[in-house]
Motif scaffolding. Structure first.
Motif, PDB file in Angstrom:
ATOM      1  N   MET A   9      15.993  54.877  58.058  1.00  0.00           N
ATOM      2  CA  MET A   9      16.246  53.805  57.419  1.00  0.00           C
ATOM      3  C   MET A   9      17.623  53.833  56.591  1.00  0.00           C
ATOM      4  O   MET A   9      16.926  54.376  55.399  1.00  0.00           O
ATOM      5  CB  MET A   9      14.851  53.142  57.099  1.00  0.00           C
ATOM      6  N   SER A  10      18.483  53.132  56.471  1.00  0.00           N
ATOM      7  CA  SER A  10      19.777  53.283  55.650  1.00  0.00           C
ATOM      8  C   SER A  10      19.371  53.044  54.685  1.00  0.00           C
ATOM      9  O   SER A  10      18.568  51.451  54.350  1.00  0.00           O
ATOM     10  CB  SER A  10      20.976  52.837  56.133  1.00  0.00           C
ATOM     11  N   GLU A  11      19.612  53.012  52.871  1.00  0.00           N
ATOM     12  CA  GLU A  11      19.381  51.280  52.030  1.00  0.00           C
ATOM     13  C   GLU A  11      19.981  50.473  51.781  1.00  0.00           C
ATOM     14  O   GLU A  11      21.220  50.252  52.507  1.00  0.00           O
ATOM     15  CB  GLU A  11      19.507  52.772  50.397  1.00  0.00           C
ATOM     16  N   ALA A  12      19.664  49.538  51.336  1.00  0.00           N
ATOM     17  CA  ALA A  12      20.681  48.604  51.651  1.00  0.00           C
ATOM     18  C   ALA A  12      21.791  48.533  50.471  1.00  0.00           C
ATOM     19  O   ALA A  12      21.573  49.481  49.599  1.00  0.00           O
ATOM     20  CB  ALA A  12      19.455  46.978  50.596  1.00  0.00           C
ATOM     21  N   VAL A  13      22.797  48.094  51.179  1.00  0.00           N
ATOM     22  CA  VAL A  13      24.334  48.311  49.678  1.00  0.00           C
ATOM     23  C   VAL A  13      24.178  46.499  49.987  1.00  0.00           C
ATOM     24  O   VAL A  13      23.870  45.626  50.469  1.00  0.00           O
ATOM     25  CB  VAL A  13      25.017  48.730  50.969  1.00  0.00           C
ATOM     26  N   ILE A  14      24.401  46.537  48.304  1.00  0.00           N
ATOM     27  CA  ILE A  14      24.900  44.802  47.699  1.00  0.00           C
ATOM     28  C   ILE A  14      26.144  45.774  46.998  1.00  0.00           C
ATOM     29  O   ILE A  14      26.619  46.801  46.324  1.00  0.00           O
ATOM     30  CB  ILE A  14      24.450  44.572  46.650  1.00  0.00           C
ATOM     31  N   VAL A  15      27.590  45.243  47.495  1.00  0.00           N
ATOM     32  CA  VAL A  15      29.113  45.053  47.324  1.00  0.00           C
ATOM     33  C   VAL A  15      28.921  44.043  46.023  1.00  0.00           C
ATOM     34  O   VAL A  15      28.165  42.339  46.466  1.00  0.00           O
ATOM     35  CB  VAL A  15      29.353  45.181  48.458  1.00  0.00           C
ATOM     36  N   LYS A  16      29.671  43.454  45.613  1.00  0.00           N
ATOM     37  CA  LYS A  16      30.162  43.033  44.183  1.00  0.00           C
ATOM     38  C   LYS A  16      31.073  42.478  44.692  1.00  0.00           C
ATOM     39  O   LYS A  16      32.269  43.321  44.236  1.00  0.00           O
ATOM     40  CB  LYS A  16      30.037  43.011  42.882  1.00  0.00           C
ATOM     41  N   LEU A  17      31.536  41.225  44.379  1.00  0.00           N
ATOM     42  CA  LEU A  17      32.299  40.696  44.709  1.00  0.00           C
ATOM     43  C   LEU A  17      32.687  39.679  43.623  1.00  0.00           C
ATOM     44  O   LEU A  17      32.392  38.598  43.268  1.00  0.00           O
ATOM     45  CB  LEU A  17      33.081  39.929  45.504  1.00  0.00           C
ATOM     46  N   GLU A  18      33.969  39.430  42.843  1.00  0.00           N
ATOM     47  CA  GLU A  18      34.574  37.834  42.224  1.00  0.00           C
ATOM     48  C   GLU A  18      35.446  36.774  42.992  1.00  0.00           C
ATOM     49  O   GLU A  18      36.093  36.960  43.224  1.00  0.00           O
ATOM     50  CB  GLU A  18      35.130  38.673  41.243  1.00  0.00           C
ATOM     51  N   ALA A  19      34.332  36.060  42.562  1.00  0.00           N
ATOM     52  CA  ALA A  19      34.538  34.417  43.412  1.00  0.00           C
ATOM     53  C   ALA A  19      35.710  33.352  42.817  1.00  0.00           C
ATOM     54  O   ALA A  19      35.882  33.905  40.897  1.00  0.00           O
ATOM     55  CB  ALA A  19      33.707  34.191  44.023  1.00  0.00           C
ATOM     56  N   LYS A  20      36.820  33.744  42.530  1.00  0.00           N
ATOM     57  CA  LYS A  20      37.553  32.523  42.017  1.00  0.00           C
ATOM     58  C   LYS A  20      37.958  31.556  42.471  1.00  0.00           C
ATOM     59  O   LYS A  20      37.983  31.169  44.656  1.00  0.00           O
ATOM     60  CB  LYS A  20      38.941  33.121  42.244  1.00  0.00           C
ATOM     61  N   ASP A  21      37.962  30.131  42.281  1.00  0.00           N
ATOM     62  CA  ASP A  21      37.826  28.944  42.620  1.00  0.00           C
ATOM     63  C   ASP A  21      39.456  28.855  43.245  1.00  0.00           C
ATOM     64  O   ASP A  21      40.049  29.811  42.918  1.00  0.00           O
ATOM     65  CB  ASP A  21      38.529  28.032  41.748  1.00  0.00           C
ATOM     66  N   ARG A  22      39.333  27.845  44.908  1.00  0.00           N
ATOM     67  CA  ARG A  22      40.558  28.162  45.834  1.00  0.00           C
ATOM     68  C   ARG A  22      41.793  27.154  44.982  1.00  0.00           C
ATOM     69  O   ARG A  22      41.710  26.177  44.252  1.00  0.00           O
ATOM     70  CB  ARG A  22      40.401  27.038  47.173  1.00  0.00           C
ATOM     71  N   VAL A  23      43.498  28.106  44.604  1.00  0.00           N
ATOM     72  CA  VAL A  23      44.310  27.289  44.476  1.00  0.00           C
ATOM     73  C   VAL A  23      44.775  25.890  44.705  1.00  0.00           C
ATOM     74  O   VAL A  23      44.671  26.058  46.267  1.00  0.00           O
ATOM     75  CB  VAL A  23      45.689  28.284  45.159  1.00  0.00           C
ATOM     76  N   GLU A  24      44.700  25.334  44.237  1.00  0.00           N
ATOM     77  CA  GLU A  24      45.241  24.055  44.366  1.00  0.00           C
ATOM     78  C   GLU A  24      46.276  23.791  45.189  1.00  0.00           C
ATOM     79  O   GLU A  24      47.264  23.941  44.671  1.00  0.00           O
ATOM     80  CB  GLU A  24      45.358  23.163  43.473  1.00  0.00           C
ATOM     81  N   GLY A  25      46.300  23.378  46.055  1.00  0.00           N
ATOM     82  CA  GLY A  25      46.992  22.887  47.137  1.00  0.00           C
ATOM     83  C   GLY A  25      47.579  23.540  48.261  1.00  0.00           C
ATOM     84  O   GLY A  25      49.182  23.517  48.723  1.00  0.00           O
ATOM     85  N   LYS A  26      46.906  24.678  47.979  1.00  0.00           N
ATOM     86  CA  LYS A  26      47.100  25.879  49.261  1.00  0.00           C
ATOM     87  C   LYS A  26      46.428  25.550  50.636  1.00  0.00           C
ATOM     88  O   LYS A  26      45.403  25.627  50.609  1.00  0.00           O
ATOM     89  CB  LYS A  26      47.107  27.060  48.558  1.00  0.00           C
ATOM     90  N   ASN A  27      46.979  25.561  51.608  1.00  0.00           N
ATOM     91  CA  ASN A  27      46.021  25.809  52.808  1.00  0.00           C
ATOM     92  C   ASN A  27      45.814  27.292  53.048  1.00  0.00           C
ATOM     93  O   ASN A  27      45.956  28.437  52.205  1.00  0.00           O
ATOM     94  CB  ASN A  27      47.028  25.471  54.418  1.00  0.00           C
TER      95      ASN A  27
END
Length: 94
Positions: A1-19
């Motif tokens: 059984m493999s150990e649970a992996v947790i990846v850390k990511l930085e979330a940022k606000d979506r850029v205004e006016g960009k699709n």
């Protein structure tokens, strides 16, 4: 059984006016993080997510957004199969 992996990511606000197509061209991936009393529409580094997701599709992601951290599981990833580009992703808070 493999150990649970947790990846850390930085979330940022979506850029205004960009699709979403423009965001992906900037190297950002549009993501939605949802759960009880939370619904965030943010972006993360597309390359970092792709590397972690391709290595292990069961990876848990910890998003840091502002002063809060959210431990999540991947619920949906939209992929353009013509070019293997990840279009967007959805995560549910654990």
């Amino acid at each position: 059984m493999s150990e649970a992996v947790i990846v850390k990511l930085e979330a940022k606000d979506r850029v205004e006016g960009k699709n979403p197509r423009q965001l992906r061209a900037m190297g950002l991936l549009p993501v939605t993080v949802y759960g009880k009393d939370i619904n965030l529409n943010v972006t993360v580094d597309a390359h970092e997510f792709k590397l972690a997701y391709q290595k292990n599709k069961e990876t848990q992601f910890e998003f840091s957004y502002g002063s809060k951290n959210y431990l999540t599981v991947t619920k949906n990833v939209q992929i353009n199969y013509a070019n293997a580009e990840i279009q967007s992703a959805e995560f549910a808070v654990c």
